[in-house]
Design an enzyme around this catalytic site. Structure first.
Site, PDB file in Angstrom:
ATOM      1  CB  SER A 138      -0.812   0.128   1.039  1.00 47.72           C
ATOM      2  OG  SER A 138      -0.004   0.257   2.428  1.00 47.72           O
ATOM      3  CE  LYS A 139       0.617   7.738  -2.528  1.00 45.80           C
ATOM      4  NZ  LYS A 139      -0.604   8.126  -3.236  1.00 45.80           N
ATOM      5  NE  ARG A 140       0.073   1.455   6.644  1.00 49.10           N
ATOM      6  CZ  ARG A 140       0.679   0.231   6.730  1.00 49.10           C
ATOM      7  NH1 ARG A 140       1.920   0.162   7.568  1.00 49.10           N
ATOM      8  NH2 ARG A 140       0.199  -0.985   6.508  1.00 49.10           N
ATOM      9  CB  THR A 141       3.983  -1.192   2.795  1.00 46.63           C
ATOM     10  OG1 THR A 141       2.720  -1.175   2.099  1.00 46.63           O
ATOM     11  CG2 THR A 141       3.447  -1.545   4.300  1.00 46.63           C
ATOM     12  N   GLY A 142       5.134   1.453   0.783  1.00 50.25           N
ATOM     13  CA  GLY A 142       5.921   1.813  -0.315  1.00 50.25           C
ATOM     14  C   GLY A 142       5.407   1.918  -1.637  1.00 50.25           C
TER      15      GLY A 142
END
Ligand code: GLU
Length: 481
Positions: A252-256
């Site tokens: 996801s965006k959070r994990t890259g």
């Protein structure tokens, strides 16, 4: 076999990590097998398509060095390469399949389909079309169509068939045709669906291998059965594993999961990104971590793609960035960081190139992105320094300030600046005055850079030059605060 592979993005967003990895694996497979790499734009979703997305995808691919042999801006014998320009072909294929009975008209209303689905859900059955229009007589179907009754075209999925997919990555995958519903090939209004266009185009473009993300495996039995309906052999399929964050969850965006352009704009070296993408589910052997396009073109092998999820490890990407930056020849590295220094307003046409290369050399071991450089070297370009908190605290000490004034005087008396063996010079200086070396070097660093970081003090002195360095050492830190 003539190897022809395609990357088939939908221009409904920017190119992200997963798409870039798919493109790269296709590119590598084509290069490894002296084949053809095709870029096909799947732009049938008129509402979500955008020119901007297309531009972003093309420029991201170029940035990574993934050149295509057929496709937009290149042309080729199997075009057009935009699905929006292939509508007559889909209509012709649909007409033929309808004629032969592989497709049939379905006149079911939304309300009816909703009711069927609700009943299935209530009975805890998987939702699927119940085949209501499958047995409609030809004559009635033609009559209702001629009367203008809206309908979709569904694939008449053969009953009792085993769909065997010898996947080049996952091994043998089997589906029963009962697991595949009579899916919609052409919507009411005439717009063909993804699965339909994909097969018509893979056939027309003589695609030999379909290398794509695992999320498409659910589509593969539909596509294989459609190939069979067309009387054609399907390509070899290779489904590459999902990319997971370090937490084991979908990226996801959070994990890259960021668009390639964001990495480019932050100053990640493209070689590092290329290398990193290669490692997302593939290994060259069991040890080599650093490799690039030449190794991929020479050794890429679908057999070396893992079946389990690939982990997106940002620390690893940063490590690779450091490796590539360290090994880029200094003049080239300087060229690459120049736009970042210019944008930060640090460098202009009059900046001395040789000096600038020394500035870059001073930070080369420490930076992992070109974009990190301006902040780290700004002190070399500024007239007024504002020390950060840690440096400010060091400089607040009266003893340290006296020490700086004294060392400035001593350095001013030296013929060469900085003295040739600066390490020995500082050691002697500290010993003679009976002060620990750290009590001398730390304030010097703080006064010269406004931080407690940066390259060795001798290097900083050299980069600043005698006049500016001595002025900084002498300047009363209190007036700076
Ligand atoms: N347009 C599809 C996508 O972007 C292509 C899938 C495929 O490679 O068949 O996911």
């Amino acid at each position: 076999m003539n190897v022809r592979v395609r990357f088939a993005p939908s221009p409904t967003g920017r190119l992200h990590i997963g798409g870039a990895r798919t493109a790269l694996f296709n590119w590598a497979f084509a290069r490894r097998n002296a084949g053809v790499f095709i870029l096909r734009v799947e732009d049938t979703d008129m509402e979500r398509n955008s020119e901007e997305s297309l531009r972003s995808i093309l420029s991201s691919m170029r940035w990574l060095g993934l050149d295509w042999d057929e496709g937009p801006e290149k042309g080729g014998l199997h075009g057009p390469y935009f699905q929006s320009q292939r509508m007559e072909r889909y209509a012709a294929a649909a007409g033929e399949l309808l004629e032969k009975g592989h497709l049939y008209r379905c006149f079911c209303s939304m309300e009816r389909l909703d009711a069927v689905r609700a009943a299935q859900q209530a009975a805890r059955l998987p939702p699927r079309y119940d085949g209501h229009c499958r047995t409609l007589a030809h004559a009635e179907s033609d009559r209702r169509a001629a009367a203008g009754e809206p309908c979709v075209l569904r694939h008449r999925v053969p009953e009792g068939t085993d769909v065997h997919i010898p996947d080049a990555v996952r091994g043998d995958v089997h589906f029963r045709s009962e697991q595949v519903e009579d899916w919609v090939a052409v919507r009411s209004g005439g717009m063909p669906t993804y699965n339909f266009c994909c097969v018509v185009d893979d056939a027309a473009m003589h695609i030999s291998h379909v290398i794509r993300g695992e999320e498409h495996l659910v589509n593969t039995p539909k596509q294989v059965l459609l190939f069979r309906a067309l009387g054609l052999a399907e390509p070899v399929y290779a489904h590459v594993p999902l990319i997971l964050g370090k937490d084991g969850k979908k990226l996801s965006k959070r994990t890259g999961d960021t668009a390639l352009e964001d990495y480019r704009d932050k100053g990640y070296p493209p070689e590092a990104l290329f290398n990193f993408l290669c490692l997302l589910g593939f290994s060259l052997d069991d040890k080599t971590e650093i490799f690039g396009p030449a190794a991929m073109a020479a050794h890429f092998d679908l057999k070396r793609i893992t079946r389990s999820g690939a982990i997106f490890d940002l620390d690893k990407l940063h490590w690779l960035c450091g490796e590539y930056i360290r090994h880029t020849p200094l003049s080239e590295l300087t060229e690459r960081v120049l736009p970042w220094l210019q944008r930060a307003g640090l460098v202009n046409d009059r900046t001395d190139r040789a000096w600038l290369e020394r500035v870059v050399a001073g930070e080369r071991e420490r930076i992992r992105r070109y974009g990190e450089l301006p902040e780290r070297v700004a002190y070399l370009f500024q007239d007024e320094l504002t020390p950060d908190e840690a440096a400010g605290a060091v400089l607040a000490d009266i003893e340290a300030r006296n020490q700086l004034a004294a060392v400035a005087d001593a350095l001013a008396n030296e013929a060469a600046f900085p003295p040739p063996d600066f390490e020995a010079w500082t050691k002697d200086y500290a010993r003679e005055r009976n002060i620990p070396l750290g009590r001398l070097l730390k304030p010097m660093r703080a006064a010269l850079t406004g931080t407690l970081g940066g390259p060795p003090v001798a290097e900083i002195l050299g980069l600043l030059g005698r006049e500016r360095a001595l002025a900084r050492l002498k300047m009363s830190p209190r007036s700076r605060a």
